[in-house]
Design a protein around this motif. Structure first.
Motif, PDB file in Angstrom:
ATOM      1  N   PRO A 144       0.801  -1.223   0.000  1.00 30.63           N
ATOM      2  CA  PRO A 144       0.000   0.000   0.000  1.00 30.63           C
ATOM      3  C   PRO A 144       0.836   1.276   0.000  1.00 30.63           C
ATOM      4  O   PRO A 144       0.485   2.253  -0.675  1.00 30.63           O
ATOM      5  CB  PRO A 144      -0.826  -0.112   1.289  1.00 30.63           C
ATOM      6  N   ILE A 145       1.948   1.279   0.726  1.00 32.70           N
ATOM      7  CA  ILE A 145       2.708   2.516   0.874  1.00 32.70           C
ATOM      8  C   ILE A 145       3.381   2.945  -0.419  1.00 32.70           C
ATOM      9  O   ILE A 145       3.742   4.111  -0.589  1.00 32.70           O
ATOM     10  CB  ILE A 145       3.753   2.374   2.009  1.00 32.70           C
ATOM     11  N   LEU A 146       3.521   2.019  -1.376  1.00 28.20           N
ATOM     12  CA  LEU A 146       4.176   2.358  -2.646  1.00 28.20           C
ATOM     13  C   LEU A 146       3.193   2.653  -3.773  1.00 28.20           C
ATOM     14  O   LEU A 146       3.605   3.089  -4.852  1.00 28.20           O
ATOM     15  CB  LEU A 146       5.103   1.222  -3.084  1.00 28.20           C
ATOM     16  N   GLN A 147       1.919   2.402  -3.548  1.00 26.82           N
ATOM     17  CA  GLN A 147       0.957   2.566  -4.637  1.00 26.82           C
ATOM     18  C   GLN A 147       0.898   4.002  -5.152  1.00 26.82           C
ATOM     19  O   GLN A 147       0.909   4.253  -6.356  1.00 26.82           O
ATOM     20  CB  GLN A 147      -0.432   2.095  -4.192  1.00 26.82           C
ATOM     21  N   GLU A 148       0.828   4.979  -4.244  1.00 26.35           N
ATOM     22  CA  GLU A 148       0.749   6.375  -4.685  1.00 26.35           C
ATOM     23  C   GLU A 148       2.051   6.852  -5.332  1.00 26.35           C
ATOM     24  O   GLU A 148       2.003   7.450  -6.421  1.00 26.35           O
ATOM     25  CB  GLU A 148       0.370   7.298  -3.532  1.00 26.35           C
ATOM     26  N   PRO A 149       3.229   6.641  -4.713  1.00 23.99           N
ATOM     27  CA  PRO A 149       4.470   7.080  -5.369  1.00 23.99           C
ATOM     28  C   PRO A 149       4.654   6.491  -6.767  1.00 23.99           C
ATOM     29  O   PRO A 149       5.072   7.200  -7.692  1.00 23.99           O
ATOM     30  CB  PRO A 149       5.564   6.590  -4.413  1.00 23.99           C
ATOM     31  N   ASN A 190      13.788  20.683  -1.272  1.00 21.84           N
ATOM     32  CA  ASN A 190      14.796  20.687  -0.204  1.00 21.84           C
ATOM     33  C   ASN A 190      14.193  20.506   1.186  1.00 21.84           C
ATOM     34  O   ASN A 190      14.752  20.976   2.184  1.00 21.84           O
ATOM     35  CB  ASN A 190      15.639  21.968  -0.243  1.00 21.84           C
ATOM     36  N   GLN A 191      13.050  19.847   1.239  1.00 20.74           N
ATOM     37  CA  GLN A 191      12.405  19.559   2.522  1.00 20.74           C
ATOM     38  C   GLN A 191      12.004  18.089   2.567  1.00 20.74           C
ATOM     39  O   GLN A 191      11.864  17.435   1.524  1.00 20.74           O
ATOM     40  CB  GLN A 191      11.174  20.447   2.722  1.00 20.74           C
ATOM     41  N   GLU A 192      11.824  17.575   3.774  1.00 19.28           N
ATOM     42  CA  GLU A 192      11.415  16.191   3.956  1.00 19.28           C
ATOM     43  C   GLU A 192      10.050  16.120   4.616  1.00 19.28           C
ATOM     44  O   GLU A 192       9.726  16.913   5.494  1.00 19.28           O
ATOM     45  CB  GLU A 192      12.429  15.430   4.836  1.00 19.28           C
ATOM     46  N   GLN A 193       9.270  15.155   4.158  1.00 27.16           N
ATOM     47  CA  GLN A 193       7.952  14.901   4.735  1.00 27.16           C
ATOM     48  C   GLN A 193       7.824  13.404   5.036  1.00 27.16           C
ATOM     49  O   GLN A 193       8.088  12.567   4.172  1.00 27.16           O
ATOM     50  CB  GLN A 193       6.853  15.327   3.761  1.00 27.16           C
ATOM     51  N   ILE A 194       7.429  13.075   6.243  1.00 30.86           N
ATOM     52  CA  ILE A 194       7.254  11.681   6.629  1.00 30.86           C
ATOM     53  C   ILE A 194       5.962  11.129   6.019  1.00 30.86           C
ATOM     54  O   ILE A 194       4.911  11.779   6.061  1.00 30.86           O
ATOM     55  CB  ILE A 194       7.215  11.515   8.152  1.00 30.86           C
ATOM     56  N   ILE A 195       6.046   9.936   5.461  1.00 29.23           N
ATOM     57  CA  ILE A 195       4.883   9.237   4.903  1.00 29.23           C
ATOM     58  C   ILE A 195       4.606   8.023   5.778  1.00 29.23           C
ATOM     59  O   ILE A 195       5.517   7.240   6.061  1.00 29.23           O
ATOM     60  CB  ILE A 195       5.155   8.775   3.466  1.00 29.23           C
ATOM     61  N   ARG A 196       3.370   7.860   6.210  1.00 23.81           N
ATOM     62  CA  ARG A 196       3.024   6.714   7.044  1.00 23.81           C
ATOM     63  C   ARG A 196       1.684   6.129   6.614  1.00 23.81           C
ATOM     64  O   ARG A 196       0.803   6.858   6.139  1.00 23.81           O
ATOM     65  CB  ARG A 196       2.925   7.120   8.519  1.00 23.81           C
ATOM     66  N   LEU A 197       1.554   4.833   6.809  1.00 21.50           N
ATOM     67  CA  LEU A 197       0.247   4.221   6.650  1.00 21.50           C
ATOM     68  C   LEU A 197      -0.632   4.606   7.833  1.00 21.50           C
ATOM     69  O   LEU A 197      -0.137   5.039   8.883  1.00 21.50           O
ATOM     70  CB  LEU A 197       0.383   2.699   6.579  1.00 21.50           C
ATOM     71  N   SER A 198      -1.916   4.425   7.679  1.00 29.45           N
ATOM     72  CA  SER A 198      -2.845   4.740   8.769  1.00 29.45           C
ATOM     73  C   SER A 198      -2.544   3.882   9.988  1.00 29.45           C
ATOM     74  O   SER A 198      -2.085   2.736   9.869  1.00 29.45           O
ATOM     75  CB  SER A 198      -4.284   4.495   8.321  1.00 29.45           C
ATOM     76  N   ASP A 199      -2.793   4.457  11.167  1.00 29.88           N
ATOM     77  CA  ASP A 199      -2.630   3.684  12.398  1.00 29.88           C
ATOM     78  C   ASP A 199      -3.478   2.411  12.355  1.00 29.88           C
ATOM     79  O   ASP A 199      -4.569   2.379  11.783  1.00 29.88           O
ATOM     80  CB  ASP A 199      -3.068   4.521  13.604  1.00 29.88           C
ATOM     81  N   TRP A 200      -2.953   1.362  12.939  1.00 27.33           N
ATOM     82  CA  TRP A 200      -3.637   0.087  13.059  1.00 27.33           C
ATOM     83  C   TRP A 200      -3.813  -0.633  11.718  1.00 27.33           C
ATOM     84  O   TRP A 200      -4.676  -1.500  11.581  1.00 27.33           O
ATOM     85  CB  TRP A 200      -4.998   0.246  13.748  1.00 27.33           C
ATOM     86  N   THR A 201      -3.006  -0.246  10.727  1.00 23.51           N
ATOM     87  CA  THR A 201      -3.036  -1.000   9.475  1.00 23.51           C
ATOM     88  C   THR A 201      -2.529  -2.414   9.750  1.00 23.51           C
ATOM     89  O   THR A 201      -1.420  -2.583  10.258  1.00 23.51           O
ATOM     90  CB  THR A 201      -2.140  -0.350   8.404  1.00 23.51           C
ATOM     91  N   PRO A 202      -3.301  -3.456   9.442  1.00 22.89           N
ATOM     92  CA  PRO A 202      -2.861  -4.829   9.736  1.00 22.89           C
ATOM     93  C   PRO A 202      -1.557  -5.174   9.013  1.00 22.89           C
ATOM     94  O   PRO A 202      -1.305  -4.687   7.903  1.00 22.89           O
ATOM     95  CB  PRO A 202      -4.023  -5.690   9.221  1.00 22.89           C
ATOM     96  N   MET A 203      -0.732  -5.998   9.629  1.00 18.78           N
ATOM     97  CA  MET A 203       0.554  -6.365   9.041  1.00 18.78           C
ATOM     98  C   MET A 203       0.383  -7.003   7.669  1.00 18.78           C
ATOM     99  O   MET A 203       1.143  -6.730   6.743  1.00 18.78           O
ATOM    100  CB  MET A 203       1.302  -7.334   9.958  1.00 18.78           C
ATOM    101  N   LEU A 204      -0.625  -7.875   7.513  1.00 16.57           N
ATOM    102  CA  LEU A 204      -0.811  -8.545   6.230  1.00 16.57           C
ATOM    103  C   LEU A 204      -1.201  -7.551   5.133  1.00 16.57           C
ATOM    104  O   LEU A 204      -0.879  -7.761   3.967  1.00 16.57           O
ATOM    105  CB  LEU A 204      -1.870  -9.643   6.357  1.00 16.57           C
ATOM    106  N   ALA A 205      -1.882  -6.463   5.513  1.00 14.49           N
ATOM    107  CA  ALA A 205      -2.167  -5.405   4.546  1.00 14.49           C
ATOM    108  C   ALA A 205      -0.898  -4.631   4.229  1.00 14.49           C
ATOM    109  O   ALA A 205      -0.605  -4.336   3.072  1.00 14.49           O
ATOM    110  CB  ALA A 205      -3.248  -4.476   5.089  1.00 14.49           C
ATOM    111  N   THR A 206      -0.141  -4.284   5.272  1.00 13.05           N
ATOM    112  CA  THR A 206       1.108  -3.535   5.108  1.00 13.05           C
ATOM    113  C   THR A 206       2.044  -4.219   4.139  1.00 13.05           C
ATOM    114  O   THR A 206       2.696  -3.571   3.303  1.00 13.05           O
ATOM    115  CB  THR A 206       1.812  -3.387   6.478  1.00 13.05           C
ATOM    116  N   LYS A 207       2.140  -5.537   4.199  1.00  9.77           N
ATOM    117  CA  LYS A 207       3.079  -6.297   3.374  1.00  9.77           C
ATOM    118  C   LYS A 207       2.475  -6.788   2.066  1.00  9.77           C
ATOM    119  O   LYS A 207       3.080  -7.603   1.366  1.00  9.77           O
ATOM    120  CB  LYS A 207       3.648  -7.463   4.181  1.00  9.77           C
ATOM    121  N   GLY A 208       1.295  -6.284   1.735  1.00 12.62           N
ATOM    122  CA  GLY A 208       0.738  -6.525   0.410  1.00 12.62           C
ATOM    123  C   GLY A 208      -0.097  -7.784   0.259  1.00 12.62           C
ATOM    124  O   GLY A 208      -0.619  -8.050  -0.829  1.00 12.62           O
TER     125      GLY A 208
END
Length: 230
Positions: A48-53, A168-186
């Motif tokens: 999920p975290i790579l879909q938008e980029p 020249n700036q950084e922004q942290i990207i995070r998945l939503s809180d409580w995203t299940p591990m199996l969702a996080t890993k695709g």
């Protein structure tokens, strides 16, 4: 698998389909003959975290650089085990277009004794520089992904969070809180795709092409590395 196809049952296989590319072609020819889908489980395609980029890529905004690095601690191995069981994940993850000519690959391998401890592969696809890397004598197990558009970069050290660098700036990207591990890993996305394939009764040609291309990349790398240790 052959019994499944004799009974006209769709088949899901975790990567790799085979550690020999010739077998992969044979199995896909069989799947075509019996008109049943042969699905390969590459969960990193659905992170999920790579879909938008990755969705930002277009003719107006080409992806200029993509690197996928997967490392292990103290786990050197024989070429086919190294490449097909493990390194195929980074290879497939960067092989999105599935149009690479194996003659264009630049392959570097590092060996200690009879085992392989590091492989780096790179090529160019259109305007995109592509790299896949694995070190199995790394200080710790980790996985890193880098993407670069024009003046816009993404860095991921895990599949839960990353950094966007722009102006020249950084922004942290995070998945939503409580995203299940199996969702996080695709895995959620992968299973949803598999169920859709079963419902449709077929796998699209572009997915088949990528599956075969990634296994051909693995075969090409294995053959070159095996020559070095004979």
């Amino acid at each position: 698998m052959l019994n499944s196809y004799e009974q006209r049952i769709p088949v899901f296989v975790d990567k790799p389909l085979s550690t020999d590319y010739g077998n992969c072609e044979t199995l896909y020819n069989l799947a075509e003959q019996v008109r049943q889908p042969l699905f390969i489980g590459f969960n990193r395609r659905y992170l999920p975290i790579l879909q938008e980029p990755l969705s930002l890529e277009s003719e107006a905004s080409p992806l200029l650089f993509l690197r996928w690095e997967k490392n292990r601690h103290n786990l050197p191995g024989l070429p086919r085990t190294f490449v097909f069981d493990d390194f195929i994940h980074p290879l497939d993850s960067v092989n999105r277009a599935a149009v690479v000519n194996t003659e264009d690959l630049l392959i570097s391998a590092q060996m200690l004794g009879s085992g392989v401890n590091r492989i780096d592969v790179q090529w160019q696809s259109g305007s995109t520089f592509i790299q896949a890397s694995m070190n199995r004598l790394n200080g710790m197990t980790n996985e890193r992904v880098s993407l670069n558009y024009e003046n816009r970069s993404y860095l991921f050290d895990s599949f839960q969070a990353g950094v966007l660098q722009e102006n020249n700036q950084e922004q942290i990207i995070r998945l939503s809180d409580w995203t299940p591990m199996l969702a996080t890993k695709g895995f959620y996305g992968m299973i949803e795709h598999w169920l859709d394939v079963v419902s449709q009764g077929k796998l699209t040609e572009d997915v088949i092409a990528r599956n075969l291309s990634s296994h051909l990349l693995a075969e090409t790398i294995c053959q070159q590395v095996e020559k070095c240790i004979r």
